[in-house]
Design a protein around this motif. Structure first.
Motif, mmCIF file in Angstrom:
data_model
loop_
_atom_site.group_PDB
_atom_site.id
_atom_site.type_symbol
_atom_site.label_atom_id
_atom_site.label_comp_id
_atom_site.label_asym_id
_atom_site.label_seq_id
_atom_site.Cartn_x
_atom_site.Cartn_y
_atom_site.Cartn_z
ATOM 1 N N ALA A 47 28.294 40.190 38.214
ATOM 2 C CA ALA A 47 29.268 41.282 38.142
ATOM 3 C C ALA A 47 30.555 40.913 38.869
ATOM 4 O O ALA A 47 31.657 41.201 38.386
ATOM 5 N N GLY A 48 30.427 40.271 40.031
ATOM 6 C CA GLY A 48 31.616 39.902 40.790
ATOM 7 C C GLY A 48 32.471 38.872 40.063
ATOM 8 O O GLY A 48 33.700 38.975 40.027
ATOM 9 N N ARG A 49 31.825 37.889 39.468
ATOM 10 C CA ARG A 49 32.570 36.818 38.808
ATOM 11 C C ARG A 49 33.156 37.242 37.468
ATOM 12 O O ARG A 49 34.027 36.548 36.939
ATOM 13 N N LYS A 50 32.684 38.345 36.912
ATOM 14 C CA LYS A 50 33.250 38.842 35.657
ATOM 15 C C LYS A 50 34.550 39.618 35.878
ATOM 16 O O LYS A 50 35.305 39.836 34.930
ATOM 17 N N GLN A 51 34.798 40.060 37.107
ATOM 18 C CA GLN A 51 35.986 40.851 37.371
ATOM 19 C C GLN A 51 37.237 39.976 37.382
ATOM 20 O O GLN A 51 37.182 38.782 37.661
ATOM 21 N N ALA A 52 38.347 40.606 37.101
ATOM 22 C CA ALA A 52 39.620 39.895 37.109
ATOM 23 C C ALA A 52 39.943 39.440 38.528
ATOM 24 O O ALA A 52 39.573 40.107 39.506
ATOM 25 N N LEU A 54 41.529 38.985 42.049
ATOM 26 C CA LEU A 54 42.145 39.998 42.909
ATOM 27 C C LEU A 54 43.194 39.352 43.798
ATOM 28 O O LEU A 54 42.948 38.304 44.392
ATOM 29 N N THR A 60 45.178 46.315 49.953
ATOM 30 C CA THR A 60 44.094 46.192 48.981
ATOM 31 C C THR A 60 42.939 47.114 49.378
ATOM 32 O O THR A 60 42.442 47.031 50.503
ATOM 33 N N ASP A 64 37.701 47.227 46.273
ATOM 34 C CA ASP A 64 38.028 46.186 45.288
ATOM 35 C C ASP A 64 37.554 44.810 45.734
ATOM 36 O O ASP A 64 37.512 43.880 44.923
ATOM 37 N N LYS A 66 34.919 43.070 46.103
ATOM 38 C CA LYS A 66 33.514 42.897 45.789
ATOM 39 C C LYS A 66 33.077 41.457 46.069
ATOM 40 O O LYS A 66 33.823 40.512 45.783
ATOM 41 N N ARG A 69 33.713 38.005 43.844
ATOM 42 C CA ARG A 69 34.917 38.136 43.031
ATOM 43 C C ARG A 69 35.923 37.060 43.429
ATOM 44 O O ARG A 69 36.092 36.750 44.613
ATOM 45 N N GLU A 144 36.458 32.608 46.592
ATOM 46 C CA GLU A 144 35.503 33.638 46.226
ATOM 47 C C GLU A 144 35.217 34.505 47.438
ATOM 48 O O GLU A 144 35.090 33.991 48.560
#
Length: 265
Positions: A47-52, A54, A60, A64, A66, A69, A144
């Motif tokens: 889920a974290g790596r699928k997000q755009a 940041l 911030t 956000d 996560k 990410r 990351e």
């Protein structure tokens, strides 16, 4: 004449087999819980790596940031606050992780802690390791996110003095770089006087040879192995339960035989 079967031995066998069933079943349930934990970790990573990606800034929202990410940040490095995290091995070689804060806003002293990479341990007696230079100020770094600096189990914390604690104030007089086992963000913020974002960036490599290794370890997510172990433990528990029933059935059969052979019956 056959020797009468000992009731004491039968009771002992039933008791031991019953205990074995309970223990083996508990081990199987524990492996299932471990499998669930690893599934949850795998889901969080995906889920974290699928997000755009940041962009980190003092404003911030914490929600956000996560774990896992990808994030980027730019600012001014503060190498005077660098810390070496000891006992971080890479491919069997002992070494350190180099942690340095990146100042995002000078007015509010807001920074983010960056794990810049791994470097090998110096040979004993040769002093401090030589730290690589930081990138120019204002150049964006990528990495990351994680909630905290990954911890190492402090063996000496079970007894005796902790010889690897963070100094109360940074930087240290004389310019020595502290070497610690663990680096809690709250203690580090207090020692540096910085306002830290509630996250840590494990920096990616830039392509240039900076003398650091950017190969970060990941948690084990092989939940299939735990499921396989659970099936094994439950199978052992089933065998023990069958043996318990066999012993109990034999005891009941002998009791009936003795009752039928008893002249007083």
């Amino acid at each position: 004449m056959a020797r009468p079967h000992s009731t004491r031995y039968t009771v002992a066998a039933l008791l031991l087999l019953g205990i074995a069933v309970v223990i083996l079943t508990s081990l199987g349930q524990w492996q299932l819980r471990r499998a669930d934990e690893r599934r949850a970790i795998l889901a969080a990573i995906e889920a974290g790596r699928k997000q755009a990606p940041l962009v980190l800034a003092p404003s911030t929202p914490p929600g956000d940031m996560k774990p896992w990410r990808v994030a980027q940040a730019s600012g001014s490095w503060l190498p005077q606050f660098s810390v070496l995290l000891d006992n971080r091995n890479h491919e069997g070689r002992p070494g350190y992780w180099l942690a340095t804060p990146l100042l995002l806003d000078d007015a509010s002293h807001t920074a983010v802690l960056v794990l810049r990479g791994w470097l090998p341990r110096v040979i004993q007696g040769q002093g401090q390791p030589v730290l690589p230079a930081t990138l120019p100020d204002g150049q964006a770094i990528k990495g990351e996110l994680s909630e905290r600096v990954p911890r190492m189990f402090e063996l000496w914390s079970l007894g005796g003095q902790d010889t690897s604690s963070l100094p109360a104030t940074l930087p240290v007089a004389g310019g020595a770089v502290p070497q610690v086992q663990n680096l809690p963000l709250d203690a580090y913020a207090k020692a540096t006087g910085l306002t830290l974002l509630p996250t840590v960036v494990s920096q990616f490599g830039t392509g240039a040879d900076d003398g650091l290794v950017h190969d970060w370890p990941e948690p084990s997510v092989d939940f299939q192995k735990n499921t396989f172990y659970a099936v094994q433990w439950f199978s052992f528990a089933l065998f023990a339960a069958i043996a318990w029933l066999v012993v109990l059935g034999g005891a009941i059969k002998r009791m009936r035989q003795r009752a039928s052979n008893d002249p007083a019956a």
